[in-house]
Design an enzyme around this catalytic site. Structure first.
Site, PDB file in Angstrom:
ATOM      1  N   ASP A 102       0.859  -1.179   0.000  1.00 56.57           N
ATOM      2  CA  ASP A 102       0.000   0.000   0.000  1.00 56.57           C
ATOM      3  C   ASP A 102       0.900   1.236   0.000  1.00 56.57           C
ATOM      4  OD1 ASP A 102      -2.400   1.582   0.520  1.00 56.57           O
ATOM      5  OD2 ASP A 102      -3.217  -0.259   1.403  1.00 56.57           O
ATOM      6  N   ASP A 204      -3.120   4.607  -2.229  1.00 56.50           N
ATOM      7  CA  ASP A 204      -4.147   5.216  -1.387  1.00 56.50           C
ATOM      8  C   ASP A 204      -4.582   6.593  -1.903  1.00 56.50           C
ATOM      9  OD1 ASP A 204      -5.504   4.899   1.244  1.00 56.50           O
ATOM     10  OD2 ASP A 204      -4.436   6.741   1.712  1.00 56.50           O
ATOM     11  N   GLU A 258      -6.601   3.863  -5.542  1.00 53.96           N
ATOM     12  CA  GLU A 258      -7.887   4.079  -4.884  1.00 53.96           C
ATOM     13  C   GLU A 258      -8.363   5.456  -5.336  1.00 53.96           C
ATOM     14  OE1 GLU A 258      -9.844   4.290  -0.422  1.00 53.96           O
ATOM     15  OE2 GLU A 258      -8.056   5.413  -0.930  1.00 53.96           O
ATOM     16  N   HIS A 333     -11.091  -3.017   3.766  1.00 53.43           N
ATOM     17  CA  HIS A 333     -10.929  -2.578   5.157  1.00 53.43           C
ATOM     18  C   HIS A 333     -11.689  -1.300   5.487  1.00 53.43           C
ATOM     19  CE1 HIS A 333      -8.232  -0.256   2.747  1.00 53.43           C
ATOM     20  NE2 HIS A 333      -8.041   0.576   3.743  1.00 53.43           N
ATOM     21  N   ASP A 334     -12.275  -0.643   4.493  1.00 56.35           N
ATOM     22  CA  ASP A 334     -13.000   0.601   4.743  1.00 56.35           C
ATOM     23  C   ASP A 334     -14.512   0.429   4.729  1.00 56.35           C
ATOM     24  OD1 ASP A 334     -10.732   2.187   4.971  1.00 56.35           O
ATOM     25  OD2 ASP A 334     -10.625   2.531   2.803  1.00 56.35           O
TER      26      ASP A 334
END
Ligand code: GLC
Length: 566
Positions: A102, A204, A258, A333-334
């Site tokens: 990430d 990210d 993302e 995870h969000d």
């Protein structure tokens, strides 16, 4: 025949996302770690996974669980050491898999050396690594922040009498990509991990990196929803191109950005292969589908409709029909767990809906991403008490609301469906204490349903488990190129409960029928299916092994069937 498919390994890969904090603890401190992941590599390989994506593992004060990095070239001590990382990477490669990391480069931690320097004085060499607004210019134009107690992205810093920008928490100051030195630092960091053998990055909030550094007043139209404004910075594509030219194109790697705020119309600007920017990105349209238009972290009043879901996936598929490539995911995870959100996690329908959703993701065009535990159908934890939550997002929103009993009740009720912690509870390995995740006290409570069959060990033993179905379905995708590259065509568009489509690649054709309903459904195989076909897989024994034109099919609740057409 396959040359014009623009075949790439990352298009054919199935990706498995590991949230390191919650996957496997090897040293009984209650926090998952790298050695824990290494211990579980055989398991991950057994699923048919090609690529593992690790959420951030770098040193971090953990204001936002690692998305606030204080050192980009090291490993958080809770997770282990660089030697542990090297062993993990070697283990991944030995098993023929790949590892992506990430990259959190829109912002760093305020404890990063760069920021520590930057805030010291206005003429510090690192001053211009971040966005500063001198206080003598007045209060800066409003910018929204996700995790700020006042939703204010500008934080006043006394030391130099100036405000710094933080689109996330106050401990996540935004890096200033407009400064060439910052970009070079980031490219160096990427190179560092590529040289180690890492196979790519998930990037990210990459859509936010470019800002208008005159910081104008936010146009009125973005006051309700600032995200599309953040996602359209003036130099975004220039930066992505430069990153590609300077680093990415020199390695055999994959990239997935993302990209909140990026619309279908803008999508190809990121992933059209001729533009040489990114390989794929995650859009947010699906993740917004069941949310309140005004408040992203609230559920919308009337729940989502299958027709909207179908339209969304069909339209996004069309975007990449000729160029670029998409990514497919139902949770991460969000967001809450897929089966609780898009399926039905009641004991009666859990198995069928979890496997139906797996079938969906594995028969669509685009690279499938699965989040740890999705392969066994892990569900939302639905905590009853605010004390159980660990996520800054839930905790801050709770703190800032008016604390009436009624508000608290409805807040907690909402979080059971939307909170990020629903999907951050420990991996459920077996029936021993804490689900085999740790011998210590887990950092966040384990979902109690691990005791009732919702764990890997139990599902390994049970032939008809979500886990075994997942393995079968992954193998089917990988042995049928048409399921990866084939043209997607929606059928029975107006059906309110059944999602069906064909996939076609030259001579190969498939028919996928998925019920999203807790009631039985019937469908008629009329002219849309011009031939007969044989069953490849179904999550229910009642499925017919062959179908013919004009037959009627009875579907059990949440049944999935995939036929290979003759
Ligand atoms: C991304 C991450 C999320 C994080 C945020 C800020 O959305 O996925 O977990 O909180 O960026 O870095």
């Amino acid at each position: 025949m396959t040359t014009d498919l623009k075949r790439q390994w990352w298009k054919e890969a199935v990706v498995y996302q590991v949230y390191p904090r919650s996957f496997q603890d090897s040293d009984a401190d209650g926090i998952g770690d790298l050695n824990g992941i290494t211990q579980r590599l055989d398991y991950i390989q057994s699923l048919g996974i090609d690529v593992i994506w690790l959420n951030p593992v770098y040193p971090s004060p953990n204001d936002d669980n690692g998305y606030d990095i204080s050192d980009y070239r090291n490993i958080l001590s809770d997770f282990g050491t660089m030697d542990d990382f090297d062993r993990l990477l070697a283990g991944v490669k030995q098993r023929g898999m790949k590892l992506i990391m990430d990259l959190v480069a829109n912002h760093s931690s305020d404890e990063h050396f760069w920021f520590q320097e930057s805030r010291k004085s206005r003429d510090n060499p690192y001053r211009d690594y971040y966005h500063w607004w001198p206080a003598e210019n007045g209060v800066p134009p409003k910018r929204w922040s996700y995790f700020d107690l006042e939703s204010n992205a500008w934080k006043y810093d006394e030391q130099t009498d100036a405000y710094y920008l933080h689109c996330f928490s106050v401990k996540q100051p935004d890096l200033k990509w407009e400064n060439k030195k910052v970009r070079q630092e980031i490219y160096d960091i990427i190179r560092y991990w590529f040289e180690k053998g890492v196979d790519g990055f998930r990037m990210d909030v990459i859509s936010f990196i470019s800002k208008d550094i005159t910081y104008p007043e936010l146009p009125e139209e973005y006051h309700g929803d600032f995200v599309p404004f953040y996602a359209n910075g003036p130099r975004l594509h220039e930066f992505l191109k430069e990153m590609n030219e300077e680093v990415l194109q020199h390695y055999e790697v994959m990239t997935v950005g993302e990209a909140p705020g990026v619309s279908k119309e803008q999508a190809l600007n990121f992933v059209d292969e001729d533009r040489k920017e990114l390989n794929m990105f995650f859009h947010f349209d699906l993740m917004s589908l069941d949310r309140d238009e005004e408040e992203f972290f609230k559920r919308r009043k009337n729940s989502w409709k299958l027709k909207e879901f179908k339209t969304l996936f069909s339209e996004w598929d069309a975007v990449f029909a000729k160029k670029g490539w998409g990514s497919l995911f139902l949770d991460n995870h969000d967001f809450p767990r897929a089966v609780s959100r898009w399926g039905n996690d009641s004991p009666e329908h859990w198995y069928a809906s979890a496997t139906m959703l797996q079938t969906f993701i594995l028969t669509m065009r685009g690279t499938p991403y699965f989040y740890y535990g999705e392969e066994i159908g892990m569900t939302n934890v639905k905590f009853d008490n605010i004390e159980d939550y660990r996520d800054i997002n839930t905790i801050n929103r709770f703190q800032t609301m008016e604390q009436s009993p009624e508000n608290i009740r409805s807040f907690i009720e909402n979080e059971k469906h939307t909170a990020r912690d629903n999907a951050r509870t420990p991996m459920q390995w077996d029936e021993t204490e804490h689900a085999g995740f740790t011998n210590g006290e887990p950092w966040i409570a384990v979902n109690k349903n691990y005791k009732y069959g919702l764990n890997v060990a139990a599902q390994e033993l049970h032939k008809e488990s979500v886990l075994h179905y997942f393995r079968k379905m992954v193998a089917i995708r990988k042995s049928n190129l048409g399921l990866i590259y084939g043209l997607y065509d929606l059928i029975w568009e107006d059906h309110e409960h059944v999602y069906a489509y064909t996939r076609k690649l030259e001579e190969e054709a498939y028919l996928v029928i998925l019920s999203f309903s807790a009631e039985p459904q019937r469908v008629l195989l009329s002219e849309e299916i011009s031939s007969s076909g044989k069953l490849l897989i179904s999550n229910d024994h009642s499925a017919l092994s062959r179908i013919e034109n004009n037959m009627e099919l009875q579907l059990k609740p949440y049944q999935a069937v995939v036929y290979k057409l003759d």
